[in-house]
Scaffold this active site. Structure first.
Site, short mmCIF file in Angstrom:
data_model
loop_
_atom_site.label_atom_id
_atom_site.label_comp_id
_atom_site.label_asym_id
_atom_site.label_seq_id
_atom_site.Cartn_x
_atom_site.Cartn_y
_atom_site.Cartn_z
N GLN A 241 -19.27 -24.77 8.09
CA GLN A 241 -19.48 -24.34 6.86
C GLN A 241 -18.54 -23.92 6.27
O GLN A 241 -18.43 -23.99 4.78
CB GLN A 241 -20.50 -23.16 6.28
CG GLN A 241 -22.02 -23.35 7.07
CD GLN A 241 -22.61 -22.33 7.23
OE1 GLN A 241 -22.49 -21.77 8.00
NE2 GLN A 241 -23.69 -21.80 6.18
N GLY B 134 -24.48 -14.60 9.02
CA GLY B 134 -23.29 -15.79 9.82
C GLY B 134 -22.99 -16.41 8.75
O GLY B 134 -23.31 -16.86 7.80
N CYS C 5 -29.47 -19.72 3.80
CA CYS C 5 -28.26 -21.10 4.33
C CYS C 5 -27.28 -20.92 2.99
O CYS C 5 -27.64 -21.59 1.97
CB CYS C 5 -28.35 -22.61 5.06
SG CYS C 5 -26.82 -23.00 5.50
N LEU C 6 -26.08 -20.17 3.15
CA LEU C 6 -25.24 -20.14 3.01
C LEU C 6 -24.43 -21.24 2.29
O LEU C 6 -24.12 -21.96 0.65
CB LEU C 6 -23.95 -19.70 2.98
CG LEU C 6 -23.87 -18.05 3.26
CD1 LEU C 6 -22.40 -17.27 3.85
CD2 LEU C 6 -24.15 -17.19 1.76
N HIS D 125 -25.91 -25.41 13.38
CA HIS D 125 -24.75 -25.52 12.69
C HIS D 125 -24.14 -26.09 13.34
O HIS D 125 -23.36 -27.94 13.23
CB HIS D 125 -23.63 -24.82 11.73
CG HIS D 125 -25.01 -24.13 11.12
ND1 HIS D 125 -25.04 -25.17 9.80
CD2 HIS D 125 -24.88 -23.09 9.81
CE1 HIS D 125 -25.15 -24.41 8.34
NE2 HIS D 125 -25.59 -23.42 9.02
N HIS E 288 -29.71 -19.75 14.36
CA HIS E 288 -29.29 -20.94 12.48
C HIS E 288 -28.17 -21.33 12.92
O HIS E 288 -27.79 -22.54 12.46
CB HIS E 288 -29.48 -19.88 12.17
CG HIS E 288 -29.01 -20.07 10.29
ND1 HIS E 288 -30.10 -20.74 9.48
CD2 HIS E 288 -28.14 -20.48 10.06
CE1 HIS E 288 -29.96 -21.10 8.85
NE2 HIS E 288 -28.27 -20.97 8.80
N GLU E 289 -27.27 -20.17 13.40
CA GLU E 289 -25.33 -20.88 12.97
C GLU E 289 -25.20 -21.46 14.45
O GLU E 289 -24.13 -22.45 14.01
CB GLU E 289 -24.18 -19.38 13.70
CG GLU E 289 -24.94 -18.23 12.34
CD GLU E 289 -24.58 -18.58 11.03
OE1 GLU E 289 -24.10 -19.79 11.21
OE2 GLU E 289 -25.42 -18.63 10.48
ZN ZN Z 1 -26.90 -21.49 7.38
#
Ligand code: ZN
Length: 195
Positions: free
Chosen positions: A50, A45, A104-105, A150, A146-147
């Site tokens: 991000q 995701g 998380c990236l 963000h 999760h997304e």
């Molecule tokens: Zn994340």
């Protein structure tokens, strides 16, 4: 085109993102770039903040979780779960809390078990601005929760207990300074400059 992924500490990850209109500049290109960036970083995701954009858009492809492997069958909900979410609204979260190890990236090298409710009812627009309302469960719900966080300016580490948070403090500080190795390109809020 791969985009640099914004690291922990950048204020864009803490902003409540804004809705977009159908004529958002080069939206198709942006969506393509976000998928390309996510795949190159082996993510499931990626949310627009991000990549530095405070807009209500995220992409997901949870299909790796749907694949059968030596540990057993893949998660049913994750099979073929590849979608674009624009201006999404979570209507309701329901069911029992369950733990799942999240990463998380934007926060490389940190994986922690996070508790979330098992089902999520969400309304959203797809890449063609067609409206959908779906009830997600399992891993599909997890990735979307999760997304969605963000675009609300929230991160999975916010959900950890105080002891865990204290324990992670120096690691997070290091990430924000760029003192971390990743296989993908990142943008760090403090750069590598020494004061
Ligand atoms: Zn994340």
């Amino acid at each position: 085109m791969k985009l640099p992924i914004v690291a922990y500490g950048d204020p864009v990850l803490r902003a409540k993102a804004e809705e977009i209109e159908e004529d958002y500049p080069n939206l198709k290109g942006l969506i393509d770039d976000m998928f390309e960036t996510m795949y190159a970083a082996s993510g499931v995701g990626l949310a627009a903040p991000q990549v530095g954009l405070p807009i209500r858009l995220f992409v997901v492809d949870a299909t790796p979780f749907g694949e059968d492997d030596e540990d057993g069958p893949g998660d049913e909900s994750a099979k073929d779960f590849k979608k674009v979410f624009i201006n999404p609204i979570i209507i309701e979260e329901s069911g029992d809390l369950w733990g799942f190890s999240e990463g998380c990236l934007s926060i490389p090298g940190i994986n922690e078990e996070v508790q979330r409710k098992e089902n999520v009812l969400i309304n959203y627009l797809d890449e063609n601005f067609e409206e959908h309302e779906v009830l997600l469960t399992g891993v599909a719900a997890r990735v979307v929760q999760h997304e969605y966080d963000h675009i609300e300016g929230k991160l999975f580490i916010d959900k950890l207990g105080p002891v865990k948070k204290t324990f992670l403090k120096s690691k997070l500080e290091a990430i924000s300074k760029g003192e971390v190795k990743t296989s993908y390109k990142m943008k760090f809020p403090q750069g590598r400059k020494k004061r």
